[in-house]
Write a protein that holds these residues in place. Sequence first.
Motif, mmCIF file in Angstrom:
data_model
loop_
_atom_site.group_PDB
_atom_site.id
_atom_site.type_symbol
_atom_site.label_atom_id
_atom_site.label_comp_id
_atom_site.label_asym_id
_atom_site.label_seq_id
_atom_site.Cartn_x
_atom_site.Cartn_y
_atom_site.Cartn_z
ATOM 1 N N ILE A 92 0.776 -1.258 0.061
ATOM 2 C CA ILE A 92 0.198 0.047 -0.049
ATOM 3 C C ILE A 92 0.940 1.369 -0.138
ATOM 4 O O ILE A 92 0.661 2.135 -0.791
ATOM 5 N N ALA A 93 2.062 1.297 0.914
ATOM 6 C CA ALA A 93 2.528 2.490 1.058
ATOM 7 C C ALA A 93 3.333 2.623 -0.245
ATOM 8 O O ALA A 93 3.580 3.806 -0.914
ATOM 9 N N TRP A 94 4.059 1.794 -1.048
ATOM 10 C CA TRP A 94 4.685 1.781 -2.309
ATOM 11 C C TRP A 94 3.876 2.154 -3.526
ATOM 12 O O TRP A 94 4.178 3.262 -4.059
ATOM 13 N N THR A 95 2.711 1.802 -3.581
ATOM 14 C CA THR A 95 1.740 2.118 -4.727
ATOM 15 C C THR A 95 1.024 3.372 -4.405
ATOM 16 O O THR A 95 0.978 4.189 -5.474
ATOM 17 N N ALA A 96 0.905 3.832 -3.291
ATOM 18 C CA ALA A 96 0.212 5.043 -2.955
ATOM 19 C C ALA A 96 1.374 6.178 -3.414
ATOM 20 O O ALA A 96 0.794 7.229 -3.817
ATOM 21 N N THR A 97 2.435 5.843 -2.892
ATOM 22 C CA THR A 97 3.568 6.989 -3.090
ATOM 23 C C THR A 97 3.845 7.066 -4.570
ATOM 24 O O THR A 97 4.100 8.171 -5.286
ATOM 25 N N ALA A 98 4.230 5.843 -5.093
ATOM 26 C CA ALA A 98 4.804 5.747 -6.483
ATOM 27 C C ALA A 98 3.962 6.003 -7.677
ATOM 28 O O ALA A 98 4.394 6.568 -8.786
ATOM 29 N N HIS A 99 2.703 5.771 -7.278
ATOM 30 C CA HIS A 99 1.629 5.597 -8.649
ATOM 31 C C HIS A 99 0.298 6.681 -8.220
ATOM 32 O O HIS A 99 -0.512 6.836 -9.018
ATOM 33 N N GLY A 100 0.191 7.117 -6.992
ATOM 34 C CA GLY A 100 -0.959 7.762 -6.790
ATOM 35 C C GLY A 100 -2.182 6.710 -6.735
ATOM 36 O O GLY A 100 -3.381 7.218 -7.136
ATOM 37 N N ALA A 115 -3.079 3.474 4.346
ATOM 38 C CA ALA A 115 -3.786 3.763 3.147
ATOM 39 C C ALA A 115 -4.356 5.125 3.348
ATOM 40 O O ALA A 115 -5.473 5.492 2.703
ATOM 41 N N ARG A 116 -4.290 5.803 4.525
ATOM 42 C CA ARG A 116 -4.812 6.905 4.657
ATOM 43 C C ARG A 116 -5.031 8.183 3.846
ATOM 44 O O ARG A 116 -6.008 8.771 3.588
ATOM 45 N N GLY A 117 -3.812 8.263 3.035
ATOM 46 C CA GLY A 117 -4.027 9.132 1.981
ATOM 47 C C GLY A 117 -4.611 8.757 0.791
ATOM 48 O O GLY A 117 -4.782 9.621 -0.108
ATOM 49 N N MET A 118 -5.086 7.606 0.601
ATOM 50 C CA MET A 118 -5.765 7.089 -0.761
ATOM 51 C C MET A 118 -7.092 7.592 -0.863
ATOM 52 O O MET A 118 -7.677 7.887 0.157
ATOM 53 N N ALA A 119 -7.524 7.651 -1.831
ATOM 54 C CA ALA A 119 -9.001 8.008 -2.456
ATOM 55 C C ALA A 119 -9.936 7.260 -1.657
ATOM 56 O O ALA A 119 -10.887 7.741 -1.194
ATOM 57 N N ILE A 120 -9.549 5.830 -1.740
ATOM 58 C CA ILE A 120 -10.566 4.769 -0.824
ATOM 59 C C ILE A 120 -9.696 4.310 0.411
ATOM 60 O O ILE A 120 -9.804 4.673 1.280
ATOM 61 N N GLY A 121 -8.736 3.480 -0.187
ATOM 62 C CA GLY A 121 -7.960 2.777 0.739
ATOM 63 C C GLY A 121 -8.036 1.181 0.710
ATOM 64 O O GLY A 121 -7.888 0.681 -0.265
ATOM 65 N N VAL A 122 -7.987 0.550 1.846
ATOM 66 C CA VAL A 122 -8.104 -1.090 1.714
ATOM 67 C C VAL A 122 -9.472 -1.364 1.566
ATOM 68 O O VAL A 122 -10.437 -1.258 2.367
ATOM 69 N N VAL A 123 -9.799 -2.301 0.654
ATOM 70 C CA VAL A 123 -10.992 -2.843 0.507
ATOM 71 C C VAL A 123 -10.903 -4.244 0.744
ATOM 72 O O VAL A 123 -10.344 -5.024 -0.010
ATOM 73 N N HIS A 124 -11.702 -4.620 1.460
ATOM 74 C CA HIS A 124 -11.697 -6.164 2.190
ATOM 75 C C HIS A 124 -12.738 -6.820 1.317
ATOM 76 O O HIS A 124 -13.997 -6.284 0.792
#
Length: 873
Positions: free
Chosen positions: A384-392, A548-557
């Motif tokens: 999560i941290a990688w893809t949120a930072t590297a790809h938005g 995932a706090r900064g993501m548009a949605i975050g973690v989806v279970h």
Amino acid sequence: MSQAARAAGLSNSAHPGRPESPAGTDGTTEEGNEPIDGGCVVGDGLGRAEPAGARHRGELGSGEGQCLLGQVLRQLSGLAGGLGEVPAVGQEIDDAEVQPFRARERPKGALVCPLEDSGLLERGLHRHPGVAVRAGRVIAEVVAAVGRGLVTEKGDEDQVHADEMVDQVAHGPIGARGRRRPLVVSDPGDQVTDRSQRTDELLNRRGWRGHLPKVDQPRRRAGSMACMDTALEQLAEAHGVATWYRDARRRRVDVDPDVVRRVLGLLGVSADTPAQVQDAVAATRQPGLPATLVLRQGRSLSIRAPGVLTDEYGADMPVQDVLPADLAPGWYSLTSGERHTTVLVAPPTLPEPPHTWGWMLQLYALRSAQSWGVGDLADLREFIAWTATAHGSGAVLVNPLHAVTPTLPVQPSPYSPSSRRFVNPLYLRIADIGGYRRGDPALRAEVDALRVDPGGERIDHDAIWKAKQAALELLWQAERAPRPVMSDQLGDFATFYALAERHGPRWSRWPSELKRPATASADPRRVAFHAWVQQQCDEQLTAAQDAARGMAIGVVHDLAVGVDPEGADAWALQDVLAIGTTVGAPPDTFNQQGQDWGLPPWRPDRLAATGYAAYRDMLRAVLAHADGLRIDHIAGLWRLWWVPPGASPDQGTYVNYDAEAMLAVLALEAQRAGAVVIGEDLGTVEPEVTETLADQRMLGSAVLWFARDEQAPGTPLLAPQRWAQCAAASISTHDLPTALGFLRGEHVRARAALGLLNDEAAEWTQAAVERAELVELLRTEGLLRADGEDDDEIVVAMHALLGRTPCQLLLVSPYDVVGELRQPNLPGTVDEYPNWRLPLPVTLEQLQRDPRVGRVVAALRSAGSAASLSVEP
């Protein structure tokens, strides 16, 4: 609301439960004919009543067929006695004249039209969402379609159900999933003796020309010769048990009466003799306040007696005849005399989901240098941290993380869990547990020695479980064997785990005193250990969500459709589950004997009687660490195919649920969690499911392989611009071929190697045709060079196609990005194929450096989708 609508009995208030019959207290007419829901009967235009579904002879194109048309129209207009003035042919109904309603809210004395092809005038319609129209009006599409020659096979002996004709022609071609259409009315006396210009206009506007379906004859289940008794039919309808259904080809199939009786018995209703049936029918007519009342915020609800309404915080409010419309969303208790009723107030809709893109991840397959042979929660956090930072990226959807029974062999499928309320300890990162971090070097070395090699070609769930359990035992003891404070739910779960360790995984074979939580007891130390393990899961899930706090949605279970009948939830919740019964699917072209998934269903009667508490608590448990929730087989909130104990899958029937209540609970709990909802609505799903999800601002599902134009000849692949907006889109799923697997026909090769194909040559031919069709679409869209045949280029173009759709959420799979041939799960197999045991061909560290990831992300950005607004890093 107009005066005309009020005259027809429409109301702005919700009306839970079945409306009272205007014909009499017992819900029948003087002639004794069966009512259509609210006591209405259809008339033949001559003042005589006859039940919906009465058979008529002749072709619709003949003079006798025109009489049939008149009967149909009179049935429609006669529902409420022709109240009010009938508008002219073709006059459109003003919005003020139409009242939307939901499950079990049908206004009395009103003509009802479902929003889609859900079954106009057919039994069980009160469970379908739709619109109620002022009495005395009929639908001109019926007139137009019959005018175009909708007929059965020619012949004097052909028979037609009038209500089936209305069902099929009033709502367009089979498979249509358009938005609501404006209703058009016509004079009920119109016999349609000519083909007017209005007919052509209607056909053109609805897109029906050349696509009008024929009315299929009803089919009875093989081996069934008995006819359905009217009283048994009424009883089944009252309890939500289907006496007929439409198969995958939209043909009517009548259910064997014996199957109906067996399913009624599973709901605690005796129906073996005529006397039992009559007594049970009479019991359904007893007045009384339902055990659960559901309303949406902003709507009032009539109640039969004054009482006191208590909110979740203990505040009381006296109420008289109406629950007010200004109640805040939440759970309430209504006390009226000795009666206590659960009141659920749900938000009108959920907030609009953001336009974004993300990943759908089989977490167990994502191994890293630090994980123990299986992807874990620390891998999820790092991903999560990688893809949120590297790809938005805006979301990461993970497979179900539900708990499995702690015995060998370990169940590898995430969709057959022991419990949906708790987490599989297999996903714990041992090195992140506090006891490990605080431990001395000797303890760490002892724990490290248990680590499973992460480089195997298969995920060895058994070996990993044994290693992690041993490590957890060491760490728990090093922490002085703490005994956590437990909720009742956690206490039951930990007790089940402790008992399963000693008595085996099948609780149905345990000593009688252990078969129920109320009388069961287990070793307190083992109970404390398993409760402590769940606390570690809770901490690591929290850390992943925090990333995932900064993501548009975050973690989806992901929420599985059911649980293992011998698992922890079935043991703890057996009072609200139909233990011994399993759910599945009726026969279709690919599974001619039907499907049995081996999962016990909720009992709809017990859910309502207990205020949906078990369902609510399950949702809360999953949503506790979720920013979104994907619900597998969301059509199960409407109905499930029940297979009685000992029966084959084709000897079942559908049992209907109160979809309004199920969705209201989901909406309220999702709103409280701030979560987006995604419903998996693929396959044979009634259009009302997709329509209602959109109305609630819940996303449906769109998959490239299934996105086809059902109305065009040959059902070609749908242009990306025509995909539904209110959907989560992907190229594939965990049950379907990967992108590269599809292009190379791996799904054909794998099934052929296992002997699962009847005609391998035909399958290869079809695979080649489908590949060529996809490539042609990509070229037409300008996403692939005219001579482009390289698989890697095609895969990137497929993602660009996904990005060009208007779908609100785009989901990318690592399997597709890194060129994995094999699909994670091959339906129809158990041990013949390594289902749920295939790791990704690259580690997390390798994935982070893989240039193919950048190419796919760039394709999504450049495709011009609305989702590209939220993919910038």
